[in-house]
Each structure stands twice: as structure tokens, then as C-alpha cells.
Write a protein that holds these residues in place. Structure first.
Motif, PDB file in Angstrom:
ATOM      1  N   GLN A   1      19.225 -89.972 116.942  1.00  0.00           N
ATOM      2  CA  GLN A   1      19.945 -90.640 115.851  1.00  0.00           C
ATOM      3  C   GLN A   1      19.904 -91.998 116.465  1.00  0.00           C
ATOM      4  O   GLN A   1      20.391 -92.443 117.358  1.00  0.00           O
ATOM      5  CB  GLN A   1      21.203 -90.212 115.692  1.00  0.00           C
ATOM      6  N   THR A   2      19.328 -92.899 115.431  1.00  0.00           N
ATOM      7  CA  THR A   2      19.420 -94.395 116.017  1.00  0.00           C
ATOM      8  C   THR A   2      19.929 -95.181 114.782  1.00  0.00           C
ATOM      9  O   THR A   2      20.009 -94.988 113.734  1.00  0.00           O
ATOM     10  CB  THR A   2      18.022 -94.983 116.226  1.00  0.00           C
ATOM     11  N   GLU A   3      20.927 -96.115 115.120  1.00  0.00           N
ATOM     12  CA  GLU A   3      21.426 -97.371 114.217  1.00  0.00           C
ATOM     13  C   GLU A   3      20.549 -97.824 113.486  1.00  0.00           C
ATOM     14  O   GLU A   3      19.761 -98.429 114.104  1.00  0.00           O
ATOM     15  CB  GLU A   3      22.406 -98.147 114.906  1.00  0.00           C
ATOM     16  N   VAL A   4      20.634 -97.760 112.217  1.00  0.00           N
ATOM     17  CA  VAL A   4      19.577 -98.466 111.327  1.00  0.00           C
ATOM     18  C   VAL A   4      19.434-100.119 111.599  1.00  0.00           C
ATOM     19  O   VAL A   4      20.414-100.587 111.581  1.00  0.00           O
ATOM     20  CB  VAL A   4      19.593 -98.138 110.006  1.00  0.00           C
ATOM     21  N   GLY A   5      18.078-100.583 112.133  1.00  0.00           N
ATOM     22  CA  GLY A   5      17.979-101.790 112.436  1.00  0.00           C
ATOM     23  C   GLY A   5      18.371-102.360 113.742  1.00  0.00           C
ATOM     24  O   GLY A   5      18.340-103.444 114.371  1.00  0.00           O
ATOM     25  N   GLY A   6      19.068-101.425 114.369  1.00  0.00           N
ATOM     26  CA  GLY A   6      19.392-101.715 116.022  1.00  0.00           C
ATOM     27  C   GLY A   6      18.194-101.706 117.045  1.00  0.00           C
ATOM     28  O   GLY A   6      17.111-101.086 116.732  1.00  0.00           O
ATOM     29  N   PRO A   7      18.491-101.942 118.298  1.00  0.00           N
ATOM     30  CA  PRO A   7      17.450-101.939 119.151  1.00  0.00           C
ATOM     31  C   PRO A   7      16.858-100.618 119.380  1.00  0.00           C
ATOM     32  O   PRO A   7      15.627-100.491 119.642  1.00  0.00           O
ATOM     33  CB  PRO A   7      18.308-102.529 120.584  1.00  0.00           C
ATOM     34  N   SER A   8      17.458 -99.643 119.530  1.00  0.00           N
ATOM     35  CA  SER A   8      16.982 -98.219 119.845  1.00  0.00           C
ATOM     36  C   SER A   8      16.084 -97.685 118.475  1.00  0.00           C
ATOM     37  O   SER A   8      15.121 -97.108 118.630  1.00  0.00           O
ATOM     38  CB  SER A   8      18.068 -97.229 119.986  1.00  0.00           C
ATOM     39  N   ASP A   9      16.645 -98.266 117.332  1.00  0.00           N
ATOM     40  CA  ASP A   9      15.812 -97.864 116.258  1.00  0.00           C
ATOM     41  C   ASP A   9      14.440 -98.399 115.999  1.00  0.00           C
ATOM     42  O   ASP A   9      13.475 -98.231 115.516  1.00  0.00           O
ATOM     43  CB  ASP A   9      16.693 -98.266 114.763  1.00  0.00           C
TER      44      ASP A   9
END
Length: 288
Positions: free
Chosen positions: A261-269
Motif C-alpha cells: 500500500q503506497t500513498e498516491v503520488g508519494g515516493p514509495s508510490d
């Protein structure tokens, strides 16, 4: 059985199950949702619940008497007493009106159970045009090799003692990313190995714990990890090296897949998207 699959299956726009979180699409079944209801009575972890690794008792449970299951929408409320307490209502259905109904139910149940939080969790399909919240991504280990990365990544315990001693201040700095909790679990010996990268004798990034367990249909899954790199160390490819090392670890130990699960638009995403992971949909949580 409580749930009708011919009603529920068309409503499952993303593979999210109350109290369990994201699951592999092949695992979705009536039995899985029935298991979640049964666990509400016992308070026990399900055998394949990824949170079992932390020990203790399952905090979140379904309020089974308040579940609403109808042909066009299903509302499944859960309760957690952590902190000031929260009621979440998982809102399954194709019509936007399901959000208002879920918010009304969450507010009513939060008052009835005397907790402070009332939330609505809305699963959204991968075709969603302007997604918010978190993206559910699938890494399939059966489609090709995951080579070990070049770079300074190794288990924390494999670094020299002077480097290992820098993990505690690193974890405190990145407490908002869950690293302080992870450090506590490491000290208690209650989790698998944690991979770390270091610069000039100081840990600046980590991913872990590394653990493989079978899912509800017996397929080996690499469990989700905490993943963080110090802001001042970002932009040097360390996050990608850590992530690839974790994928290599999982594949080499027999895992068939991992869900993230990654925050939309974040680095992990952005990292996972660039690595070619499949998007299974989104989870958007709002205040009721």
C-alpha cells in the motif's frame, strides 16, 4: 452463510477486506468474509492474518450485528479501541451514495460505542481517474527474477556494532513512518530480519521486517514492511536498492507475491510504479 457472493462480488472494486486489509484477488471469496465475521466473536487472529506476527490480541473487530448486506451495496463496520477508539465502515458498492450511508452508520456507531473516531473506507477500482488515499500494488515473483541489487544493503545485524548502534536514533527520527515501533519489535526479538543501508558508518534507510507466510489459500506471501530513508539521504537510489533487496529476499525464500500500500503520488508510490508493479485499486478513507 451471511454473505451472498452474487451480491458481494460485483461490489468488490478493489481487494480490501475489513480487519485484514488488501489481499490477493485470487483469495477473495465468501469464506474469507465469513471468517472475518466469525473472528469478531472470538477476538482471535485468523491463521493468515498478517498482524499475527506482532503478537498480543487483535484490536480491530467487525461489528457483525451492524453489517448491512444488500444486492447493490454492503456496509461492514469495525471497531478498534486503540487510542480514543475508532469505528470504520467499509463501504462496498458502485454508487457514490454508498459513502453517505456509510458515514451515517459510522457516526451512529461511534456514538453508541463511545469512541472518538468515525471513518469511511471506500475501495476504488484501478481505473479510477483521479485517485486519492493509498494505492494497492502487486509484486508477482513468478514472472521473472529479482536480482540482488548493487549497493550497501544488508541485515542490520550484519553491520558492524558501531553501525548497528545508529539504528536507534534513526528509528526515532523516522518514528512517523513506524520505525520506532519496528525497533521495539526488533529489541524484543519478535520479528524477522530488517535490511538497512548505511552511509559513512550511519544507518540512513531500512526496510523490514522480512517474513514470508501463507495466505488464506496456502500461497506464500512476502508480508508488508516498514520502509523509510532519511530525507537528507534521498535522491541517491538508496530506496530503490533497499526495495530490490527486499524483493530478492522474498523471492529467494519462496514467496509468490507481495502486496503493498503506497500513498498516491508519494515516493514509495512512484518507486513501485517505476518498477512495474500492477495496480489493483485504491483505498480512500474519510472522516464521517
Amino acid at each position: 452463510m451471511f454473505f451472498r457472493w452474487d451480491w458481494l462480488r460485483p461490489q468488490l472494486t478493489a481487494p480490501i477486506v475489513p480487519t485484514l486489509g488488501p489481499i490477493h484477488p485470487d483469495v477473495l471469496s465468501t469464506d474469507l468474509f465469513e471468517d472475518v465475521l466469525r473472528a469478531a466473536d472470538t477476538g482471535d487472529f485468523l491463521p493468515y492474518d498478517k498482524d499475527r506476527r506482532w503478537g498480543g490480541e487483535k484490536d480491530e473487530k467487525v461489528l457483525r450485528e451492524d453489517v448491512i448486506h444488500q444486492p447493490e451495496h454492503t456496509l461492514i463496520p469495525t471497531l478498534t479501541r486503540h487510542g480514543r477508539g475508532t469505528v470504520k465502515v467499509y463501504a462496498y458498492g458502485l454508487r457514490d451514495s454508498v459513502i453517505d450511508e456509510a458515514a451515517e452508520l459510522a457516526t451512529k456507531l461511534a456514538a453508541a460505542h463511545d469512541v472518538a473516531g468515525a471513518r469511511v473506507v471506500r475501495p476504488l477500482g484501478p481505473e479510477t481517474a483521479h485517485p486519492r488515499g493509498t494505492r494497492i500494488q502487486l509484486k508477482d515473483f513468478t514472472t521473472g527474477p529479482c536480482p540482488a541489487p548493487d549497493g550497501p544493503v544488508r541485515p542490520v545485524t550484519a553491520w558492524p556494532a558501531t553501525v548497528q548502534n545508529t539504528f536507534a536514533p534513526f528509528a526515532e527520527t523516522m518514528a512517523a513512518d513506524g520505525l520506532a515501533f519496528l525497533h521495539t519489535q526488533m529489541q524484543a526479538g519478535q520479528c524477522g530480519p530488517v535490511l538497512a543501508t548505511a552511509i559513512e558508518g550511519r544507518i540512513v534507510g531500512t526496510i523490514g521486517p522480512m517474513e514470508v507466510r501463507v495466505d488464506a489459500i496456502g500461497c506464500p506471501q512476502l508480508l508488508p514492511q516498514y520502509f523509510a530513508v532519511l530525507p537528507e539521504a534521498q535522491g541517491q537510489g538508496l530506496g530503490r536498492a533497499l526495495w530490490r533487496a527486499a524483493m530478492h529476499w522474498g523471492q529467494s525464500r519462496g514467496a509468490a507475491y507481495q502486496l503493498l500500500q503506497t500513498e498516491v503520488g508519494g515516493p514509495s508510490d512512484r518507486l513501485c510504479r517505476s518498477e512495474g508493479l500492477a495496480s489493483l485499486g485504491f483505498s480512500h478513507m474519510t472522516h464521517a
